[in-house]
Design a protein around this motif. Sequence first.
Motif, PDB file in Angstrom:
ATOM      1  N   LYS A   1       0.745  -1.118  -0.010  1.00  0.00           N
ATOM      2  CA  LYS A   1       0.251  -0.078  -0.187  1.00  0.00           C
ATOM      3  C   LYS A   1       0.644   1.294  -0.162  1.00  0.00           C
ATOM      4  O   LYS A   1       0.714   2.153  -0.725  1.00  0.00           O
ATOM      5  CB  LYS A   1      -1.092  -0.081   1.105  1.00  0.00           C
ATOM      6  CG  LYS A   1      -1.839   1.115   1.235  1.00  0.00           C
ATOM      7  CD  LYS A   1      -2.803   1.147   2.526  1.00  0.00           C
ATOM      8  CE  LYS A   1      -3.670   2.201   2.541  1.00  0.00           C
ATOM      9  NZ  LYS A   1      -4.555   2.099   3.664  1.00  0.00           N
TER      10      LYS A   1
ATOM     11  N   SER B   1       1.906   6.959  -6.442  1.00  0.00           N
ATOM     12  CA  SER B   1       0.909   7.550  -6.954  1.00  0.00           C
ATOM     13  C   SER B   1       1.261   9.247  -6.547  1.00  0.00           C
ATOM     14  O   SER B   1       1.175  10.193  -7.457  1.00  0.00           O
ATOM     15  CB  SER B   1      -0.337   7.468  -6.205  1.00  0.00           C
ATOM     16  OG  SER B   1      -1.412   8.364  -6.377  1.00  0.00           O
TER      17      SER B   1
ATOM     18  N   VAL C   1       1.279   4.147  -2.764  1.00  0.00           N
ATOM     19  CA  VAL C   1       1.058   5.740  -2.518  1.00  0.00           C
ATOM     20  C   VAL C   1       2.149   6.516  -2.832  1.00  0.00           C
ATOM     21  O   VAL C   1       2.043   7.495  -3.664  1.00  0.00           O
ATOM     22  CB  VAL C   1       0.888   5.758  -0.810  1.00  0.00           C
ATOM     23  CG1 VAL C   1       1.061   7.248  -0.377  1.00  0.00           C
ATOM     24  CG2 VAL C   1      -0.515   5.273  -0.359  1.00  0.00           C
TER      25      VAL C   1
END
Length: 384
Positions: free
Chosen positions: A177, A184, A181
Amino acid sequence: MTKKSDTPAIRFKGFTDTWEQRKVSELFRVTRGYVLAATQTETTKTDEKPYPVYSSQTKDKGLMGYYKDYLYEDAITWTTDGANAGTVNYRAGKFYCTNVCGVLLSNEVKANQMIAEALDSVAKGYVSYVGNPKLMNNVMADIVIQIPTQAEEREQLSSFFAKLDNLITLHQRKYDKLTNVKKSMLEKMFPKNGSNVPEIRFKGFTEAWEQRKFEEIAVRSSVICSDANLPRVEYEDIVSGTGRLNKDIYAKQSSKSGIAFHRGDVLYGKLRPYLQNWLLPTFDGLAVGDFWVLQPQNADSSFLYRLIQSRQFDEVANQSTGTKMPRADWKLVSKTVFSIPSNISEQAAIGTYFTALDNLITLHQRELEKLKNIKKSCLENMFV
């Protein structure tokens, strides 16, 4: 068959009985899954299709999707064909599995995580690599493993490994995750082509970013040094894509010459740039091998370090010269125009944000490695 008994190096308190060697076929009923088209499954669990479908061709321990019916319950599966042949998993609950899965159903003993782990540690040694890798039912049936004679000890071991696997999965998900992140935010905190402001930026900064050639943001150092007192950094010392060292480089014995770098310089591996060998060192040293040592010019070093990880820089750097040994082309990279905040405080804020994010990623990566090492050690010492 002749049964041999032994005991593991580590076991739970209260158990003293010797373990015994048994053939898989003596313990379980050996069968396999059935053909199921991917179009018959749903990607998410629904009331109409509630049962997981396992295969060897997908991620998450072979989770292919969900189906309306189930074949088996609380059983051990293994991959019979392909690159993952010999991979063994315990499947709790009701499930469906495809025809590339062999299945062990409870018979004399109850299928559980402990026995799946015992089999997984040896099964790949029985895979045939004549043509497509295979571990067929008849071969699995003849594999001999050692197991506790007491069902209670088998269940305690199973519970232990299930909890350990859950912890590993938890940290893997957190790591994945955070990695997503970061990916992104690298997209959103740097302007897209044709724009002079990023999609996301810190409060208080409103000025448009300025366009500068890379050679105006960073210059290459080319000072060769062989000082024996300085640590050497080589490609093999960096964990690809993380900017993390995988060893204590001060403990390395080396007399190689390299490009001198200082704290705050940015190291970029120009050989095979897609390998993403980069580093923001917190020490002085020598870069040995095909590195660019980049010194920031009117730019924050931590921002420069994030800039070389951005998609735009990656695309330019990978327009490399050479085929077998491609290298990033400095003539191309140095003349390429990049967006950069005119305010150095905004540069520093971006660098600080990603440093904190990298620290979190590293924390979970280390915890993940620690748990995997614990499991490896337990498998070596708790099975005989």
